[in-house]
Design a protein around this motif. Structure first.
Motif, PDB file in Angstrom:
ATOM      1  N   MET A  68      31.960  78.481  25.364  1.00 19.22           N
ATOM      2  CA  MET A  68      31.457  78.526  24.004  1.00 19.22           C
ATOM      3  C   MET A  68      32.574  78.943  23.041  1.00 19.22           C
ATOM      4  O   MET A  68      32.697  78.380  21.956  1.00 19.22           O
ATOM      5  CB  MET A  68      30.282  79.501  23.930  1.00 19.22           C
ATOM      6  CG  MET A  68      29.488  79.349  22.669  1.00 19.22           C
ATOM      7  SD  MET A  68      28.012  80.390  22.563  1.00 19.22           S
ATOM      8  CE  MET A  68      27.086  79.903  23.987  1.00 19.22           C
ATOM      9  N   ARG A  69      33.385  79.917  23.457  1.00 21.92           N
ATOM     10  CA  ARG A  69      34.496  80.378  22.614  1.00 21.92           C
ATOM     11  C   ARG A  69      35.475  79.242  22.344  1.00 21.92           C
ATOM     12  O   ARG A  69      35.914  79.032  21.210  1.00 21.92           O
ATOM     13  CB  ARG A  69      35.191  81.553  23.296  1.00 21.92           C
ATOM     14  CG  ARG A  69      36.316  82.153  22.487  1.00 21.92           C
ATOM     15  CD  ARG A  69      36.925  83.355  23.248  1.00 21.92           C
ATOM     16  NE  ARG A  69      37.793  84.109  22.406  1.00 21.92           N
ATOM     17  CZ  ARG A  69      39.048  83.764  22.117  1.00 21.92           C
ATOM     18  NH1 ARG A  69      39.553  82.651  22.609  1.00 21.92           N
ATOM     19  NH2 ARG A  69      39.783  84.518  21.326  1.00 21.92           N
ATOM     20  N   SER A  70      35.804  78.492  23.392  1.00 16.11           N
ATOM     21  CA  SER A  70      36.725  77.363  23.243  1.00 16.11           C
ATOM     22  C   SER A  70      36.157  76.308  22.303  1.00 16.11           C
ATOM     23  O   SER A  70      36.894  75.721  21.504  1.00 16.11           O
ATOM     24  CB  SER A  70      37.020  76.722  24.604  1.00 16.11           C
ATOM     25  OG  SER A  70      37.697  77.625  25.428  1.00 16.11           O
ATOM     26  N   ARG A  71      34.872  76.063  22.410  1.00 19.60           N
ATOM     27  CA  ARG A  71      34.228  75.085  21.538  1.00 19.60           C
ATOM     28  C   ARG A  71      34.264  75.550  20.080  1.00 19.60           C
ATOM     29  O   ARG A  71      34.538  74.765  19.167  1.00 19.60           O
ATOM     30  CB  ARG A  71      32.791  74.835  22.015  1.00 19.60           C
ATOM     31  CG  ARG A  71      32.235  73.529  21.545  1.00 19.60           C
ATOM     32  CD  ARG A  71      30.993  73.062  22.283  1.00 19.60           C
ATOM     33  NE  ARG A  71      29.903  74.009  22.214  1.00 19.60           N
ATOM     34  CZ  ARG A  71      29.292  74.541  23.265  1.00 19.60           C
ATOM     35  NH1 ARG A  71      29.671  74.221  24.479  1.00 19.60           N
ATOM     36  NH2 ARG A  71      28.297  75.388  23.114  1.00 19.60           N
ATOM     37  N   LEU A  72      34.000  76.844  19.866  1.00 21.21           N
ATOM     38  CA  LEU A  72      34.076  77.401  18.508  1.00 21.21           C
ATOM     39  C   LEU A  72      35.487  77.243  17.940  1.00 21.21           C
ATOM     40  O   LEU A  72      35.660  76.847  16.783  1.00 21.21           O
ATOM     41  CB  LEU A  72      33.664  78.879  18.509  1.00 21.21           C
ATOM     42  CG  LEU A  72      32.173  79.161  18.633  1.00 21.21           C
ATOM     43  CD1 LEU A  72      31.938  80.615  19.019  1.00 21.21           C
ATOM     44  CD2 LEU A  72      31.454  78.825  17.332  1.00 21.21           C
ATOM     45  N   LEU A  73      36.493  77.543  18.765  1.00 19.49           N
ATOM     46  CA  LEU A  73      37.878  77.422  18.310  1.00 19.49           C
ATOM     47  C   LEU A  73      38.235  75.974  17.993  1.00 19.49           C
ATOM     48  O   LEU A  73      38.813  75.680  16.939  1.00 19.49           O
ATOM     49  CB  LEU A  73      38.842  77.993  19.349  1.00 19.49           C
ATOM     50  CG  LEU A  73      38.894  79.509  19.462  1.00 19.49           C
ATOM     51  CD1 LEU A  73      39.645  79.933  20.713  1.00 19.49           C
ATOM     52  CD2 LEU A  73      39.524  80.120  18.224  1.00 19.49           C
ATOM     53  N   ALA A  74      37.887  75.064  18.887  1.00 20.05           N
ATOM     54  CA  ALA A  74      38.259  73.657  18.702  1.00 20.05           C
ATOM     55  C   ALA A  74      37.552  73.044  17.495  1.00 20.05           C
ATOM     56  O   ALA A  74      38.189  72.430  16.627  1.00 20.05           O
ATOM     57  CB  ALA A  74      37.954  72.856  19.973  1.00 20.05           C
ATOM     58  N   LYS A  75      36.251  73.202  17.451  1.00 15.10           N
ATOM     59  CA  LYS A  75      35.487  72.600  16.349  1.00 15.10           C
ATOM     60  C   LYS A  75      35.810  73.283  15.021  1.00 15.10           C
ATOM     61  O   LYS A  75      35.934  72.633  13.988  1.00 15.10           O
ATOM     62  CB  LYS A  75      33.982  72.666  16.625  1.00 15.10           C
ATOM     63  CG  LYS A  75      33.545  71.883  17.842  1.00 15.10           C
ATOM     64  CD  LYS A  75      33.749  70.404  17.644  1.00 15.10           C
ATOM     65  CE  LYS A  75      33.184  69.617  18.805  1.00 15.10           C
ATOM     66  NZ  LYS A  75      33.297  68.185  18.629  1.00 15.10           N
ATOM     67  N   GLY A  76      35.961  74.593  15.059  1.00 17.03           N
ATOM     68  CA  GLY A  76      36.288  75.339  13.850  1.00 17.03           C
ATOM     69  C   GLY A  76      37.668  75.009  13.326  1.00 17.03           C
ATOM     70  O   GLY A  76      37.869  74.849  12.114  1.00 17.03           O
ATOM     71  N   ALA A  77      38.637  74.880  14.217  1.00 17.71           N
ATOM     72  CA  ALA A  77      39.999  74.530  13.797  1.00 17.71           C
ATOM     73  C   ALA A  77      40.006  73.154  13.141  1.00 17.71           C
ATOM     74  O   ALA A  77      40.676  72.948  12.120  1.00 17.71           O
ATOM     75  CB  ALA A  77      40.945  74.556  14.986  1.00 17.71           C
ATOM     76  N   ASP A  78      39.236  72.231  13.699  1.00 14.73           N
ATOM     77  CA  ASP A  78      39.150  70.898  13.115  1.00 14.73           C
ATOM     78  C   ASP A  78      38.581  70.965  11.695  1.00 14.73           C
ATOM     79  O   ASP A  78      39.113  70.337  10.772  1.00 14.73           O
ATOM     80  CB  ASP A  78      38.287  69.994  13.998  1.00 14.73           C
ATOM     81  CG  ASP A  78      38.201  68.585  13.451  1.00 14.73           C
ATOM     82  OD1 ASP A  78      39.253  67.940  13.271  1.00 14.73           O
ATOM     83  OD2 ASP A  78      37.066  68.125  13.201  1.00 14.73           O
TER      84      ASP A  78
END
Length: 188
Positions: free
Chosen positions: A1-11
Motif C-alpha cells: 500500500m505504501r508503494s502504491r501511495l508513493l507511485a500514484k502520488g508521485a505521478d
C-alpha cells in the motif's frame, strides 16, 4: 500500500504540482482510504520528502550508473549520463520536468524538511558527477583545473534550467543546447 501511495502520488505531483495535489487525491489514485495515508506518512511534507527520495533512487539507478562505469572514459560517462536524462525527458514528452527541480521551486520556502532533503539530493548528484569530472581531469580529458565540485554544480544548474525550459516549450531544443553548447564549454 505504501508503494502504491508513493507511485500514484508521485505521478500526481509530477503532473499537477505538490500544492495542487491533496492527500485525498493521492489516496483516491492509490485506491486506499484517506486515513491509510497517515499510517505510512506523518504529514504531506513527509510524503513529499519520500517521493523526492524515490525519484532520485530511480534516476540514480538508471542514469547515475553511467558516471560510475570505470570501463568507459570519464568524459564519455558524463555525456552518457546526460544523454540518458535527456532521453528520460523525451520519453515523457518534456511535460513533467524533474521532480526534484519542480519541488525545489514549489516548496523550498514552505517546507524546511523538504528543502533540506532536496538540498541533500542536489548535493549527492553533485558529488557523483564531481567524482567523474575529477577522474576526467586526472586523465587530461577535461583541461579545466576548476574545482570538480563547482563544475558539477554548474552542469546541474544548467541542465535543470534546460529541463525547465523544455517543460515550458515541450521540445528538446533547450536540452540539445545544453548537450551541444553548455556541456562542452563547461568541461573544456
Amino acid at each position: 500500500m505504501r508503494s502504491r501511495l508513493l507511485a500514484k502520488g508521485a505521478d500526481l505531483v509530477q503532473r499537477h504540482g505538490f500544492n495542487a495535489t491533496g492527500v485525498q487525491d493521492i489516496a483516491l489514485a492509490a485506491s486506499v482510504p484517506k486515513g491509510s495515508f497517515y499510517s505510512y506518512f506523518d504529514s504531506k511534507d513527509a510524503f513529499g520528502t519520500e517521493i523526492a527520495s524515490e525519484y532520485w533512487f530511480e534516476i540514480s539507478n538508471n542514469y547515475g550508473k553511467f558516471l560510475e562505469d570505470k570501463n568507459i572514459n570519464p568524459y564519455r560517462r558524463i555525456c552518457l549520463h546526460f544523454e540518458g536524462l535527456v532521453d528520460y525527458h523525451r520519453d515523457h514528452g518534456f511535460a513533467i520536468g524533474c521532480l526534484i527541480g519542480n519541488l525545489a521551486l514549489e516548496v523550498s520556502f514552505s517546507s524546511e524538511p523538504m528543502r533540506r532533503r532536496l538540498f541533500g539530493l542536489f548535493d549527492e548528484w553533485t558529488r557523483l558527477l564531481a567524482d567523474c569530472i575529477g577522474d576526467a581531469q586526472v586523465r587530461g580529458e577535461i583541461a579545466s583545473q576548476d574545482s570538480a565540485s563547482e563544475l558539477a554544480a554548474s552542469l546541474i544548474d544548467a541542465f535543470e534550467g534546460a529541463v525547465m525550459r523544455a517543460k515550458v516549450e515541450r521540445t528538446d531544443r533547450a536540452l540539445l543546447r545544453f548537450q551541444e553548447q553548455s556541456l562542452p564549454r563547461l568541461l573544456a
